[in-house]
Design a protein around this motif. Structure first.
Motif, PDB file in Angstrom:
ATOM      1  N   ILE A   1       3.718   5.777  -5.686  1.00  0.00           N
ATOM      2  CA  ILE A   1       3.609   5.908  -7.137  1.00  0.00           C
ATOM      3  C   ILE A   1       2.533   6.920  -7.513  1.00  0.00           C
ATOM      4  O   ILE A   1       2.720   7.760  -8.404  1.00  0.00           O
ATOM      5  CB  ILE A   1       3.328   4.531  -7.767  1.00  0.00           C
ATOM      6  CG1 ILE A   1       4.528   3.608  -7.570  1.00  0.00           C
ATOM      7  CG2 ILE A   1       3.007   4.667  -9.255  1.00  0.00           C
ATOM      8  CD1 ILE A   1       4.288   2.198  -8.049  1.00  0.00           C
ATOM      9  N   VAL A   2       1.385   6.844  -6.827  1.00  0.00           N
ATOM     10  CA  VAL A   2       0.310   7.803  -7.091  1.00  0.00           C
ATOM     11  C   VAL A   2       0.778   9.224  -6.794  1.00  0.00           C
ATOM     12  O   VAL A   2       0.492  10.167  -7.552  1.00  0.00           O
ATOM     13  CB  VAL A   2      -0.930   7.439  -6.272  1.00  0.00           C
ATOM     14  CG1 VAL A   2      -1.989   8.538  -6.368  1.00  0.00           C
ATOM     15  CG2 VAL A   2      -1.523   6.125  -6.749  1.00  0.00           C
ATOM     16  N   PHE A   3       1.525   9.403  -5.711  1.00  0.00           N
ATOM     17  CA  PHE A   3       2.022  10.737  -5.362  1.00  0.00           C
ATOM     18  C   PHE A   3       2.996  11.262  -6.411  1.00  0.00           C
ATOM     19  O   PHE A   3       2.929  12.427  -6.814  1.00  0.00           O
ATOM     20  CB  PHE A   3       2.699  10.688  -3.990  1.00  0.00           C
ATOM     21  CG  PHE A   3       3.368  11.976  -3.605  1.00  0.00           C
ATOM     22  CD1 PHE A   3       2.624  13.049  -3.145  1.00  0.00           C
ATOM     23  CD2 PHE A   3       4.746  12.119  -3.724  1.00  0.00           C
ATOM     24  CE1 PHE A   3       3.242  14.251  -2.803  1.00  0.00           C
ATOM     25  CE2 PHE A   3       5.370  13.296  -3.383  1.00  0.00           C
ATOM     26  CZ  PHE A   3       4.616  14.376  -2.919  1.00  0.00           C
ATOM     27  N   ILE A   4       3.895  10.379  -6.890  1.00  0.00           N
ATOM     28  CA  ILE A   4       4.874  10.806  -7.896  1.00  0.00           C
ATOM     29  C   ILE A   4       4.178  11.194  -9.193  1.00  0.00           C
ATOM     30  O   ILE A   4       4.490  12.222  -9.805  1.00  0.00           O
ATOM     31  CB  ILE A   4       5.914   9.699  -8.129  1.00  0.00           C
ATOM     32  CG1 ILE A   4       6.774   9.505  -6.880  1.00  0.00           C
ATOM     33  CG2 ILE A   4       6.794  10.024  -9.331  1.00  0.00           C
ATOM     34  CD1 ILE A   4       7.752   8.348  -6.985  1.00  0.00           C
ATOM     35  N   LEU A   5       3.209  10.370  -9.624  1.00  0.00           N
ATOM     36  CA  LEU A   5       2.489  10.685 -10.852  1.00  0.00           C
ATOM     37  C   LEU A   5       1.682  11.973 -10.705  1.00  0.00           C
ATOM     38  O   LEU A   5       1.631  12.791 -11.625  1.00  0.00           O
ATOM     39  CB  LEU A   5       1.564   9.523 -11.226  1.00  0.00           C
ATOM     40  CG  LEU A   5       2.260   8.219 -11.645  1.00  0.00           C
ATOM     41  CD1 LEU A   5       1.226   7.134 -11.929  1.00  0.00           C
ATOM     42  CD2 LEU A   5       3.144   8.446 -12.858  1.00  0.00           C
TER      43      LEU A   5
ATOM     44  N   LEU B   1       0.823  -1.207   0.000  1.00  0.00           N
ATOM     45  CA  LEU B   1       0.000   0.000   0.000  1.00  0.00           C
ATOM     46  C   LEU B   1       0.859   1.259   0.000  1.00  0.00           C
ATOM     47  O   LEU B   1       0.560   2.232  -0.707  1.00  0.00           O
ATOM     48  CB  LEU B   1      -0.930  -0.013   1.214  1.00  0.00           C
ATOM     49  CG  LEU B   1      -1.846   1.208   1.368  1.00  0.00           C
ATOM     50  CD1 LEU B   1      -2.764   1.327   0.151  1.00  0.00           C
ATOM     51  CD2 LEU B   1      -2.648   1.122   2.654  1.00  0.00           C
ATOM     52  N   GLY B   2       1.956   1.220   0.754  1.00  0.00           N
ATOM     53  CA  GLY B   2       2.847   2.378   0.768  1.00  0.00           C
ATOM     54  C   GLY B   2       3.483   2.636  -0.576  1.00  0.00           C
ATOM     55  O   GLY B   2       3.606   3.778  -1.028  1.00  0.00           O
TER      56      GLY B   2
END
Length: 217
Positions: A38-42, A32-33
């Motif tokens: 990945i979502v934060f980077i994108l 989950l982390g």
């Protein structure tokens, strides 16, 4: 109680199999982390690509590429893009050649709109699905000594030794539209427009021949 001959006595009961959930219980937090990272980077990349700072960097990079390819001084008013549709739009693109100050520039276009198509993901090869140019102006001056105001591309000298010609641009466009263009040849205006399908163009730079006078220098 006696057992029958040849019958095996029951052994101790086997331990129950560990539930598969125990493995997920230890790994769900790291997974989950990683997913949230990945979502934060994108999301951060998408946000940065929409900022004026990123637009300015891309604009300056495009100006540098055009200056190396044409050899002229390039000005670009603005540059926008819509990555979802692979569309790019430039406004007030000007290429200054060898003309004197105060004269019309070598090339100018009020607007250039490009829609890109991906031809191959493995070779990073792209093409142009649609190209539109509004109000282009080409200004060519032929001076009395036979020279012109056309700028000279900043090609590599070692590349010239390997090849007589140097390819600057190789395009294949599905749909091309040029609207309200003007070609100025020694101040004589020649209007032109263009509308074509499956247009291909290859632009090459041919260096001038080396004369005896230049060899003696």
């Amino acid at each position: 109680m006696s057992t029958l001959p040849g019958s095996a006595s029951p052994g101790p009961p086997s331990p129950p199999a560990a539930p598969r959930r125990s493995l997920w219980r230890h790994w769900w937090k790291p997974v989950l982390g990683l997913f949230l990272l990945i979502v934060f980077i994108l999301g951060a990349a998408a946000w940065y690509m929409s900022t004026p700072q990123f637009e300015s960097r891309v604009r300056q990079a495009l100006i540098s590429v055009l200056e190396r390819a044409t050899g002229g001084r390039v000005e670009l008013g603005s540059l926008q893009w819509r990555l979802r549709h692979l569309e790019f739009e430039a406004h007030n693109l000007t290429i200054h050649g060898l003309e004197a100050a105060g004269e019309a520039p070598y090339a100018h276009a009020d607007r250039i709109f490009v829609r890109v198509k991906i031809l191959s993901l493995f070779r990073a090869k792209v093409g142009l699905n649609y190209l539109a140019v509004d109000h282009p102006q080409i200004h060519l001056i032929v001076y009395p000594d036979g020279s012109t105001n056309q700028p000279h591309p900043k090609v590599n000298e070692s590349a010239n030794k390997r090849s007589v010609t140097d390819t600057l641009l190789d395009l294949a466009v599905d749909r091309t539209e040029v609207n309200d263009g003007v070609a100025l040849i020694n101040q004589r205006a020649i209007p032109f427009s263009l509308s074509a399908n499956n247009l291909g163009a290859t632009i090459k730079y041919v260096p001038p021949p080396i004369t005896d006078a230049s060899q003696d220098r």
